[in-house]
Design an enzyme around this catalytic site. Structure first.
Site, PDB file in Angstrom:
ATOM      1  N   GLU A   1       0.864  -1.191   0.000  1.00  0.00           N
ATOM      2  CA  GLU A   1       0.000   0.000   0.000  1.00  0.00           C
ATOM      3  C   GLU A   1       0.899   1.240   0.000  1.00  0.00           C
ATOM      4  OE1 GLU A   1      -4.226   0.771   2.020  1.00  0.00           O
ATOM      5  OE2 GLU A   1      -2.587   0.887   3.450  1.00  0.00           O
TER       6      GLU A   1
ATOM      7  N   LYS B   1      -1.143  -1.142  -4.701  1.00  0.00           N
ATOM      8  CA  LYS B   1      -2.023   0.033  -4.810  1.00  0.00           C
ATOM      9  C   LYS B   1      -1.157   1.212  -5.243  1.00  0.00           C
ATOM     10  CE  LYS B   1      -5.008  -1.414  -0.920  1.00  0.00           C
ATOM     11  NZ  LYS B   1      -5.521  -1.045   0.420  1.00  0.00           N
TER      12      LYS B   1
ATOM     13  N   PHE C   1      -9.843  -0.785   0.368  1.00  0.00           N
ATOM     14  CA  PHE C   1      -9.533  -1.870   1.294  1.00  0.00           C
ATOM     15  C   PHE C   1     -10.044  -3.203   0.766  1.00  0.00           C
ATOM     16  CE2 PHE C   1      -9.811  -4.543   5.013  1.00  0.00           C
ATOM     17  CZ  PHE C   1      -8.573  -4.304   5.588  1.00  0.00           C
TER      18      PHE C   1
ATOM     19  N   ASP D   1      -6.665  -9.836   5.548  1.00  0.00           N
ATOM     20  CA  ASP D   1      -7.686  -9.828   6.592  1.00  0.00           C
ATOM     21  C   ASP D   1      -8.296  -8.456   6.848  1.00  0.00           C
ATOM     22  OD1 ASP D   1      -5.222  -8.847   7.857  1.00  0.00           O
ATOM     23  OD2 ASP D   1      -6.426  -8.875   9.684  1.00  0.00           O
TER      24      ASP D   1
ATOM     25  N   ARG E   1      -9.225 -14.091   5.975  1.00  0.00           N
ATOM     26  CA  ARG E   1      -8.014 -14.622   5.321  1.00  0.00           C
ATOM     27  C   ARG E   1      -8.296 -15.904   4.546  1.00  0.00           C
ATOM     28  NH1 ARG E   1      -3.597 -11.771   7.235  1.00  0.00           N
ATOM     29  NH2 ARG E   1      -3.603 -11.195   9.432  1.00  0.00           N
TER      30      ARG E   1
HETATM   31  P1  IMP Z   1       1.952  -0.563   3.729  1.00  0.00           P
HETATM   32  O1  IMP Z   1       3.058  -0.621   4.758  1.00  0.00           O
HETATM   33  O2  IMP Z   1       1.169   0.728   3.811  1.00  0.00           O
HETATM   34  O3  IMP Z   1       2.417  -0.842   2.331  1.00  0.00           O
HETATM   35  O4  IMP Z   1       0.883  -1.642   4.130  1.00  0.00           O
HETATM   36  C1  IMP Z   1       1.225  -2.931   4.120  1.00  0.00           C
HETATM   37  C2  IMP Z   1       0.443  -3.763   5.079  1.00  0.00           C
HETATM   38  O5  IMP Z   1      -0.841  -3.214   5.427  1.00  0.00           O
HETATM   39  C3  IMP Z   1       0.154  -5.050   4.368  1.00  0.00           C
HETATM   40  O6  IMP Z   1       1.187  -5.972   4.585  1.00  0.00           O
HETATM   41  C4  IMP Z   1      -1.169  -5.473   4.959  1.00  0.00           C
HETATM   42  O7  IMP Z   1      -0.941  -6.213   6.124  1.00  0.00           O
HETATM   43  C5  IMP Z   1      -1.846  -4.178   5.311  1.00  0.00           C
HETATM   44  N1  IMP Z   1      -2.798  -3.758   4.250  1.00  0.00           N
HETATM   45  C6  IMP Z   1      -2.652  -2.742   3.381  1.00  0.00           C
HETATM   46  N2  IMP Z   1      -3.718  -2.622   2.577  1.00  0.00           N
HETATM   47  C7  IMP Z   1      -4.576  -3.615   2.948  1.00  0.00           C
HETATM   48  C8  IMP Z   1      -5.868  -4.029   2.469  1.00  0.00           C
HETATM   49  O8  IMP Z   1      -6.472  -3.466   1.545  1.00  0.00           O
HETATM   50  N3  IMP Z   1      -6.411  -5.104   3.099  1.00  0.00           N
HETATM   51  C9  IMP Z   1      -5.792  -5.763   4.115  1.00  0.00           C
HETATM   52  N4  IMP Z   1      -4.594  -5.412   4.581  1.00  0.00           N
HETATM   53  C10 IMP Z   1      -3.982  -4.339   4.006  1.00  0.00           C
END
Ligand code: IMP
Ligand code: MG
Length: 181
Positions: free
Chosen positions: A105, A133, A155, A162, A168
């Site tokens: 993300e 994303k 999301f 999850d 999951r």
């Molecule tokens: P980031 O550090 O912002 O890239 O987010 C990464 C972590 O956030 C992922 O490994 C997921 O555990 C969680 N995450 C981000 N987006 C989603 C989503 O749409 N659904 C579920 N978990 C998410």
């Protein structure tokens, strides 16, 4: 098709058939790119367990896999957050590493995982993520080499991902539609 988790309604985004197809394509690319290189897959838990299981069935070259978790704990100084990869039970020195992620993300998590993996002095580091994303990304990564699907900044749950620990086990991937009043 919609499902409900807690007080949230989710609608179907990606069917397993489609997921399987894109994973097969990634598998083919990795089989070609890593032939005779004996890569080590590093699957970042919890979210990537299903993706890792399905992708590894498509890998026909020699390879190893290790499952890790990103843990953070308070350092000596109050302000200090120390990150650590737990569960890494092998040396990555001079190895060709492929990090497996469920979703990227902002990229904050991935950035930390990459830094920790690089400390182990691997020969190379590539990232393979099922979902990305692009609109939410806050870092530039040269390492992201394989992406299953680019999705909107919304999301999603299912196929390892999850919502509050739930969802999951779903075979397909769903996106948040609305709050149920
Ligand atoms: P980031 O550090 O912002 O890239 O987010 C990464 C972590 O956030 C992922 O490994 C997921 O555990 C969680 N995450 C981000 N987006 C989603 C989503 O749409 N659904 C579920 N978990 C998410
Ligand atoms: Mg994750």
């Amino acid at each position: 098709m919609t499902i409900q988790i807690d007080k949230k309604e989710f609608e179907l985004l990606l069917e397993y058939d489609q997921i399987e197809k894109n994973i097969r394509l990634i598998g083919i690319q990795i089989n070609v790119a890593y032939e005779k290189r004996l890569p080590v897959f590093i699957s970042v838990l919890n979210g990537s367990f299903m993706f890792a299981a399905d992708l590894l069935k498509e890998i026909e070259i020699g390879c190893e896999i290790s499952f890790v978790k990103l843990a953070s704990y308070q350092g000596e100084r109050q302000s200090e957050q120390i990150k650590n990869l737990i569960g890494l039970n092998m040396s990555l020195q001079d190895r060709e590493v492929i990090i497996l992620e469920d979703i990227v993300e902002s990229g904050n998590t991935l950035k930390q995982v990459i830094e920790l993996v690089k400390k182990e002095k691997p020969a190379s580091v590539a990232v393979c993520t099922l979902l990305l994303k692009p609109a939410a990304l806050q870092h530039d990564f040269d390492e992201i080499a394989y992406v299953g699907f680019e999705i909107e900044n919304e999301f999603v749950v299912g196929y390892g991902l999850d919502y509050n620990g739930l969802g999951r086990n779903l075979k397909d991937i769903y996106r948040l539609k609305r709050e149920i009043p």
